[in-house]
Scaffold this active site. Structure first.
Site, short mmCIF file in Angstrom:
data_model
loop_
_atom_site.label_atom_id
_atom_site.label_comp_id
_atom_site.label_asym_id
_atom_site.label_seq_id
_atom_site.Cartn_x
_atom_site.Cartn_y
_atom_site.Cartn_z
N GLY A 133 28.14 -76.53 27.55
CA GLY A 133 29.01 -75.38 27.80
C GLY A 133 28.59 -74.61 29.03
O GLY A 133 27.63 -73.82 28.98
N GLU A 156 33.74 -81.41 36.68
CA GLU A 156 32.51 -81.80 37.41
C GLU A 156 32.65 -81.50 38.91
O GLU A 156 32.15 -82.24 39.74
CB GLU A 156 32.20 -83.29 37.23
CG GLU A 156 32.26 -83.76 35.80
CD GLU A 156 30.93 -83.65 35.11
OE1 GLU A 156 29.95 -83.30 35.78
OE2 GLU A 156 30.90 -83.89 33.90
N THR A 170 34.20 -80.50 26.61
CA THR A 170 34.37 -81.84 26.04
C THR A 170 33.44 -82.02 24.84
O THR A 170 32.28 -81.59 24.89
CB THR A 170 34.04 -82.89 27.12
OG1 THR A 170 34.89 -82.66 28.25
CG2 THR A 170 34.23 -84.31 26.61
C1 LIG Z 1 39.60 -82.09 30.19
C2 LIG Z 1 38.51 -81.22 30.74
C3 LIG Z 1 37.22 -81.31 30.23
C4 LIG Z 1 36.20 -80.46 30.71
N1 LIG Z 1 34.93 -80.53 30.14
C5 LIG Z 1 34.00 -79.60 30.48
C6 LIG Z 1 32.73 -79.57 29.81
O1 LIG Z 1 32.42 -80.43 28.96
N2 LIG Z 1 31.86 -78.57 30.11
C7 LIG Z 1 32.16 -77.59 31.03
O2 LIG Z 1 31.32 -76.71 31.23
N3 LIG Z 1 33.35 -77.62 31.69
C8 LIG Z 1 34.28 -78.58 31.44
N4 LIG Z 1 35.50 -78.59 32.08
C9 LIG Z 1 35.82 -77.51 33.01
C10 LIG Z 1 35.81 -77.93 34.47
O3 LIG Z 1 34.52 -78.21 34.90
C11 LIG Z 1 36.49 -76.80 35.27
O4 LIG Z 1 37.87 -76.84 34.94
C12 LIG Z 1 36.28 -76.94 36.77
O5 LIG Z 1 34.96 -76.63 37.12
C13 LIG Z 1 37.24 -76.02 37.56
O6 LIG Z 1 37.22 -74.74 37.08
P1 LIG Z 1 38.59 -73.97 36.75
O7 LIG Z 1 39.45 -74.86 35.93
O8 LIG Z 1 38.24 -72.64 36.20
O9 LIG Z 1 39.30 -73.82 38.15
P2 LIG Z 1 39.02 -72.66 39.26
O10 LIG Z 1 37.56 -72.57 39.55
O11 LIG Z 1 39.74 -71.42 38.86
O12 LIG Z 1 39.74 -73.32 40.52
C14 LIG Z 1 41.17 -73.31 40.68
C15 LIG Z 1 41.47 -73.89 42.06
O13 LIG Z 1 40.89 -73.06 43.07
C16 LIG Z 1 40.08 -73.85 43.94
N5 LIG Z 1 38.96 -73.03 44.42
C17 LIG Z 1 38.10 -72.27 43.72
N6 LIG Z 1 37.18 -71.71 44.53
C18 LIG Z 1 37.48 -72.14 45.80
C19 LIG Z 1 36.91 -71.93 47.09
N7 LIG Z 1 35.82 -71.19 47.25
N8 LIG Z 1 37.49 -72.53 48.13
C20 LIG Z 1 38.57 -73.34 47.99
N9 LIG Z 1 39.16 -73.57 46.81
C21 LIG Z 1 38.62 -72.98 45.73
C22 LIG Z 1 39.59 -75.00 43.04
O14 LIG Z 1 39.14 -76.08 43.81
C23 LIG Z 1 40.85 -75.29 42.26
O15 LIG Z 1 41.72 -76.07 43.03
C24 LIG Z 1 36.51 -79.49 31.69
C25 LIG Z 1 37.80 -79.43 32.24
C26 LIG Z 1 38.79 -80.28 31.78
C27 LIG Z 1 40.17 -80.19 32.37
#
Ligand SMILES: Cc1cc2nc3c(=O)[nH]c(=O)nc-3n(C[C@H](O)[C@H](O)[C@H](O)COP(=O)(O)OP(=O)(O)OC[C@H]3O[C@@H](n4cnc5c(N)ncnc54)[C@H](O)[C@@H]3O)c2cc1C
Length: 389
Positions: free
Chosen positions: A134, A368, A169
């Site tokens: 997490g 990731e 996950t």
């Molecule tokens: C099916 C699934 C399983 C997952 N499993 C895990 C897990 O087991 N453990 C865990 O901890 N997480 C997990 N995640 C979470 C995943 O790691 C995050 O969704 C990911 O890190 C992106 O974060 P966010 O969705 O909050 O997007 P945000 O960080 O809000 O990003 C939204 C958009 O903004 C862009 N962005 C953000 N900052 C910048 C910047 N500085 N410059 C340019 N663009 C930017 C991003 O690239 C993206 O396109 C999972 C996600 C999914 C969909």
């Protein structure tokens, strides 16, 4: 002789042991996952997930690269081959393998105390205990440094954890959660048995990607943990980021598995589907698509091998992992989308694996580290200028 399934002769790079591991995992996935996965995907659940975890454990696929504590101690290339073969069937099952081995077990193996390793790793390696990791929160994804989950020490030395994690996950099926939280000393990792009072993990429904994978929210409502629940060997974001680097390495390989299945499906379809009185494989436009797909597929596999060899030599840098994840997931999704066009209307059907892989890879593209995060990692390494903020 030219082999359309291995045009660069990459198989020559493998040892007999590599091939044996690859073939074993491929046969298991074909037997135990492939016949059911479209149904699981359609239903949005994996009914026998605990049994699958135990079977993956007996194959030695959980925490495969780790040594001791019941782990297989395989090479990085062997771990990568296993990820490729599992993801060739479905990215959701590879996610189970990655989170278990590269995130949850790796965190304990690398940063845990001897007691924590003895308590958790053998059961996790056997697939008896499922782990989750997490880090992400509802308001903090790409920028985990802003996390709000907080661990407070009380007068008796216990830790009390409060906060929410999102998109986790394996969350609802996990027996143990590695939870990263802010403390007065910086970000620390906690080994949280999921039966502690105050811990719950509601499943996230209505996903259109990774439907054969459990994704959950973690709710931590004043979860009380003993003093020794903290991972003693790391403070700060370096902890979760080094786990992520390990898991991303597996994705570099895994994504090529999804791409391989889509390429192979498109190739077979193009040979047998006839339009205008001849197989569509005979049209130059289709051949151009297949040639470009094959080039990117096998370049990606070659890149994965190269990074695997660097990892085995202890010379793999995080920027190189970003290079691989950025390229291979982006190209894999492109291959799957192109395969979908070759299948025409059948491309959107669950009768074929192509759309399932393409939509799965939408998650793999984001988790990731998103494409943009890996571009920024590489941009910083290339220019020396940090553009993250
Ligand atoms: C099916 C699934 C399983 C997952 N499993 C895990 C897990 O087991 N453990 C865990 O901890 N997480 C997990 N995640 C979470 C995943 O790691 C995050 O969704 C990911 O890190 C992106 O974060 P966010 O969705 O909050 O997007 P945000 O960080 O809000 O990003 C939204 C958009 O903004 C862009 N962005 C953000 N900052 C910048 C910047 N500085 N410059 C340019 N663009 C930017 C991003 O690239 C993206 O396109 C999972 C996600 C999914 C969909």
């Amino acid at each position: 002789m030219f082999d359309p399934h291995d045009p660069l002769g990459i198989d020559d790079l493998l040892t007999d042991e590599d091939r044996a591991i690859r073939d074993t995992v491929r046969a298991w996935a074909a037997d135990r996952v492939l016949p059911h996965v479209a149904d699981w995907y359609e239903r949005g659940e994996i009914p026998g997930i605990r049994e699958l975890a135990r079977e993956l454990g007996s194959l030695g696929a959980l925490g495969m690269q780790l040594t001791g504590y019941g782990c297989a101690g395989s090479s990085a290339v062997q771990y990568g081959l296993a990820c490729l073969e599992v993801e060739a069937v479905d990215s959701g099952i590879r996610s189970l393998v990655s989170v278990q081995g590269s995130l949850a077990m790796y965190a304990i193996h690398r940063f845990g105390s001897e007691e924590q390793k003895l308590r958790w790793l053998p059961g996790m390696a056997a697939g008896e205990i499922i782990g989750c990791f997490g880090l992400t929160e509802p308001d903090h994804g790409s920028d985990p440094a802003g996390m709000r989950t907080y661990a407070k020490r009380d007068a008796g030395g216990d830790w009390v954890l409060t906060g929410r994690k999102m998109w986790i996950t394996n969350g609802s099926v996990a027996g143990v959660a590695i939870v990263w939280a802010r403390t007065d000393e910086g970000i620390r990792g906690f080994v949280v048995p999921t039966d502690r009072p105050g811990f719950s993990a509601p499943e996230i429904r209505h996903k259109w990607s990774l439907r054969a994978s459990v994704t959950s929210e973690l709710v931590l409502d004043e979860v009380r943990l003993p003093a020794d629940a903290v991972l003693p060997e790391v403070t700060g974001l370096r902890g979760p980021l080094s786990c992520l680097s390990h898991a991303r390495y597996g994705i570099v390989w895994g994504a090529m598995g999804a791409a391989r299945t889509c390429f192979e499906t498109a190739l077979a379809y193009a040979r047998s589907r006839e339009q205008f009185g001849r197989p569509i494989a005979g049209f130059q436009l289709t051949q151009a698509k297949l040639a470009d797909m094959a080039v990117e597929l096998h370049k990606g596999i070659l890149l994965a091998h190269h990074l695997g060899r660097r990892m085995d030599a202890g010379r793999l840098r995080p920027e190189q992992v970003s290079f691989g994840k950025l390229n291979n997931v982006r190209e894999a999704i492109e291959i799957c989308r192109t395969a979908r066009t070759i299948l025409g209307a059948n491309g959107i059907s669950l009768e074929y694996p192509v759309m399932r892989h393409a939509t799965n890879l939408e998650s793999v593209l984001t988790y990731e580290g998103t494409v943009e995060m890996h571009q920024l990692v590489l941009g910083k390494a290339l220019t020396g200028v940090d553009a993250f903020r």
